[in-house]
Design a protein around this motif. Sequence first.
Motif, PDB file in Angstrom:
ATOM      1  N   MET A  81       0.840  -1.202   0.000  1.00 15.29           N
ATOM      2  CA  MET A  81       0.000   0.000   0.000  1.00 15.29           C
ATOM      3  C   MET A  81       0.875   1.253   0.000  1.00 15.29           C
ATOM      4  SD  MET A  81      -3.061  -0.698   2.710  1.00 15.29           S
ATOM      5  CE  MET A  81      -4.181  -2.092   2.620  1.00 15.29           C
ATOM      6  N   ASP A  82       1.882   1.258   0.859  1.00 20.26           N
ATOM      7  CA  ASP A  82       2.787   2.412   0.927  1.00 20.26           C
ATOM      8  C   ASP A  82       3.514   2.619  -0.402  1.00 20.26           C
ATOM      9  OD1 ASP A  82       2.105   2.874   3.580  1.00 20.26           O
ATOM     10  OD2 ASP A  82       3.797   1.715   4.381  1.00 20.26           O
ATOM     11  N   ASP A  83       3.926   1.522  -1.032  1.00 19.67           N
ATOM     12  CA  ASP A  83       4.611   1.621  -2.327  1.00 19.67           C
ATOM     13  C   ASP A  83       3.697   2.232  -3.377  1.00 19.67           C
ATOM     14  OD1 ASP A  83       6.847   0.447  -1.210  1.00 19.67           O
ATOM     15  OD2 ASP A  83       6.402  -1.562  -1.978  1.00 19.67           O
ATOM     16  N   LEU A  84       2.434   1.857  -3.362  1.00 17.53           N
ATOM     17  CA  LEU A  84       1.477   2.410  -4.331  1.00 17.53           C
ATOM     18  C   LEU A  84       1.216   3.887  -4.068  1.00 17.53           C
ATOM     19  CD1 LEU A  84      -1.054  -0.552  -4.537  1.00 17.53           C
ATOM     20  CD2 LEU A  84       0.388   0.282  -6.401  1.00 17.53           C
ATOM     21  N   ARG A  85       1.102   4.259  -2.810  1.00 16.75           N
ATOM     22  CA  ARG A  85       0.880   5.673  -2.500  1.00 16.75           C
ATOM     23  C   ARG A  85       2.119   6.506  -2.836  1.00 16.75           C
ATOM     24  NH1 ARG A  85      -2.225   8.204  -3.317  1.00 16.75           N
ATOM     25  NH2 ARG A  85      -2.002   9.752  -1.659  1.00 16.75           N
ATOM     26  N   PHE A  97     -10.541  -7.968   5.808  1.00 22.52           N
ATOM     27  CA  PHE A  97     -10.672  -7.081   4.644  1.00 22.52           C
ATOM     28  C   PHE A  97     -11.126  -5.687   5.078  1.00 22.52           C
ATOM     29  CE2 PHE A  97     -10.694 -10.953   1.976  1.00 22.52           C
ATOM     30  CZ  PHE A  97      -9.842 -10.523   0.970  1.00 22.52           C
ATOM     31  N   ALA A  98     -12.009  -5.635   6.061  1.00 25.68           N
ATOM     32  CA  ALA A  98     -12.462  -4.337   6.566  1.00 25.68           C
ATOM     33  C   ALA A  98     -11.306  -3.564   7.203  1.00 25.68           C
ATOM     34  CB  ALA A  98     -13.592  -4.540   7.572  1.00 25.68           C
ATOM     35  N   LEU A  99     -10.451  -4.263   7.951  1.00 25.52           N
ATOM     36  CA  LEU A  99      -9.291  -3.610   8.553  1.00 25.52           C
ATOM     37  C   LEU A  99      -8.335  -3.089   7.479  1.00 25.52           C
ATOM     38  CD1 LEU A  99      -8.456  -6.046  11.510  1.00 25.52           C
ATOM     39  CD2 LEU A  99      -9.297  -3.684  11.688  1.00 25.52           C
ATOM     40  N   LEU A 100      -8.156  -3.865   6.428  1.00 23.81           N
ATOM     41  CA  LEU A 100      -7.264  -3.432   5.342  1.00 23.81           C
ATOM     42  C   LEU A 100      -7.842  -2.227   4.606  1.00 23.81           C
ATOM     43  CD1 LEU A 100      -6.093  -6.903   4.008  1.00 23.81           C
ATOM     44  CD2 LEU A 100      -4.642  -5.141   5.053  1.00 23.81           C
ATOM     45  N   LYS A 101      -9.158  -2.169   4.490  1.00 17.32           N
ATOM     46  CA  LYS A 101      -9.774  -0.980   3.882  1.00 17.32           C
ATOM     47  C   LYS A 101      -9.461   0.261   4.717  1.00 17.32           C
ATOM     48  CE  LYS A 101     -14.087   1.009   2.205  1.00 17.32           C
ATOM     49  NZ  LYS A 101     -15.484   0.751   1.796  1.00 17.32           N
ATOM     50  N   GLU A 102      -9.560   0.132   6.041  1.00 11.85           N
ATOM     51  CA  GLU A 102      -9.225   1.250   6.926  1.00 11.85           C
ATOM     52  C   GLU A 102      -7.771   1.666   6.747  1.00 11.85           C
ATOM     53  OE1 GLU A 102     -10.129   0.337  10.956  1.00 11.85           O
ATOM     54  OE2 GLU A 102     -12.244  -0.132  10.568  1.00 11.85           O
ATOM     55  N   GLU A 103      -6.883   0.684   6.647  1.00  8.94           N
ATOM     56  CA  GLU A 103      -5.463   0.987   6.479  1.00  8.94           C
ATOM     57  C   GLU A 103      -5.225   1.724   5.159  1.00  8.94           C
ATOM     58  OE1 GLU A 103      -2.975   0.699   8.435  1.00  8.94           O
ATOM     59  OE2 GLU A 103      -3.675  -0.639  10.025  1.00  8.94           O
ATOM     60  N   GLY A 104      -5.922   1.306   4.109  1.00  9.73           N
ATOM     61  CA  GLY A 104      -5.759   1.971   2.817  1.00  9.73           C
ATOM     62  C   GLY A 104      -6.259   3.397   2.839  1.00  9.73           C
ATOM     63  N   LEU A 105      -7.411   3.615   3.445  1.00  9.24           N
ATOM     64  CA  LEU A 105      -7.962   4.969   3.509  1.00  9.24           C
ATOM     65  C   LEU A 105      -7.079   5.871   4.365  1.00  9.24           C
ATOM     66  CD1 LEU A 105     -11.770   4.119   3.850  1.00  9.24           C
ATOM     67  CD2 LEU A 105     -10.582   5.063   1.840  1.00  9.24           C
ATOM     68  N   LYS A 106      -6.497   5.333   5.444  1.00  3.54           N
ATOM     69  CA  LYS A 106      -5.578   6.109   6.289  1.00  3.54           C
ATOM     70  C   LYS A 106      -4.362   6.569   5.488  1.00  3.54           C
ATOM     71  CE  LYS A 106      -4.797   3.354   9.760  1.00  3.54           C
ATOM     72  NZ  LYS A 106      -4.317   2.821  11.069  1.00  3.54           N
ATOM     73  N   ARG A 107      -3.974   5.778   4.516  1.00  5.21           N
ATOM     74  CA  ARG A 107      -2.790   6.101   3.709  1.00  5.21           C
ATOM     75  C   ARG A 107      -3.082   7.092   2.588  1.00  5.21           C
ATOM     76  NH1 ARG A 107      -1.619   1.745   6.433  1.00  5.21           N
ATOM     77  NH2 ARG A 107       0.549   1.067   6.690  1.00  5.21           N
ATOM     78  N   GLY A 108      -4.344   7.413   2.378  1.00  7.96           N
ATOM     79  CA  GLY A 108      -4.665   8.458   1.423  1.00  7.96           C
ATOM     80  C   GLY A 108      -5.254   8.016   0.102  1.00  7.96           C
ATOM     81  N   PHE A 109      -5.561   6.719  -0.057  1.00  2.00           N
ATOM     82  CA  PHE A 109      -6.259   6.309  -1.277  1.00  2.00           C
ATOM     83  C   PHE A 109      -7.626   6.986  -1.301  1.00  2.00           C
ATOM     84  CE2 PHE A 109      -3.356   2.667  -0.725  1.00  2.00           C
ATOM     85  CZ  PHE A 109      -2.814   2.586  -2.000  1.00  2.00           C
TER      86      PHE A 109
END
Length: 301
Positions: free
Chosen positions: A221-225, A256-268
Motif C-alpha cells: 500500500m505504501d509503495d502504491l501511494r 478485509f475491513a481492517l485493510l480498507k481502513e489501512e488503505g484509507l488512512k494512507r490516502g487512497f
Amino acid sequence: MTNNRTAKQPKPDWIKIKLTTGDNYQEIKGMMRSKTLHTVCEEARCPNIYECWANRTATFMILGDICTRACRFCAVNTGLPTELDLQEPERVAEAAENMKLKHCVVTSVARDDLKDGGARIFAETVAAIRKRLPLCSVEVLIPDFLGERDSLEIVMNSKPDILNHNIETVERMSDRVRARAKYRRSLELLGRAKEIKPEIPTKSSIMLGVGEEWDEILQAMDDLRAVDCDILTLGQYLQPSPKHLNVEKFYTPEEFALLKEEGLKRGFSHVESGPLVRSSYHAHEQVKSATAAREERSVSL
C-alpha cells in the motif's frame, strides 16, 4: 497434483457466489457471442460475473483471448496469439452502446509479441467508445508493456478516465505469482502515468492469500501511494484450477475491513476490499470517488 506442497483448503462460508442468470445476463452473453468479443469476466472466471452481468456491466478483454504470459494465478489461456483484429475497437464500442453503459472497463491479455504491446488498439477502443457514448467514462486495465514508455504514452494520450494496472501481490511473492511482470516495473508504470497525465486517476489491485504477510500488504500500500496511486482494490485469491497456485490463506471479511481502513488512512481516494472483490468490481463508483478527491485536493492547494 498441485504445484506446491500446501494442502488445498476448503472454502469458508463467506466465499459465496450469487447465481443470477436472468434476462440481462443472457442478453449480454448473447451479445458477446454475436460480436465475437471476449470478457475477462468469463476468461478469468470472475466470481462476480452473475452480479455484474445482471446489472448490465462487463469488462471487455481486447487483443484476443490468448495471453503470451502464463501467470500462476490466472485462468486465461496462454500461448502464441495468431492474429490482431483491427476491427475490435469498433465492435467493443458498439456493444457498449447497445448495453447503454455509463462506465466501461477495457482490459486485455498480454501481447508481448506486438511491438507496442497492443497500446494502439487500447487507444482506438477508448476513442471508439467515446464517439458512440460521449458521457460514458472509460477505464483501461493495461499490462506493463514490458516497461516501454512510448506504449504507455499512447494509452495515456487517449485520456481514459482511469488508468488501471495491477501489481497483483506483494514484492516478495511477485516472481512466484506473475510471469515476466516485475513488481518495481509495475510501480514505475503507475508513476509514469501520473507524470504523463497527472489529472488521470490511477488504480491498482492486490489479491490476497498466496503467501504474503500482513506487514507486506501494508508495505505494498505504501509503495502504491509513493507513486500517487489513487484507487486500491483488495480481494481473495481463488484457485482457478489444480495447476494454479494453492490458496495459502482465506482472509475473513473482518480482515478485509481492517485493510480498507489501512488503505484509507494512507490516502487512497477509494478502497474496495472484500473476499470477492476484483479489480473492476464497482468500478463505476471508483471513478466518482477519485474525481471528487482530486477536485478537493485542488481546492485546498
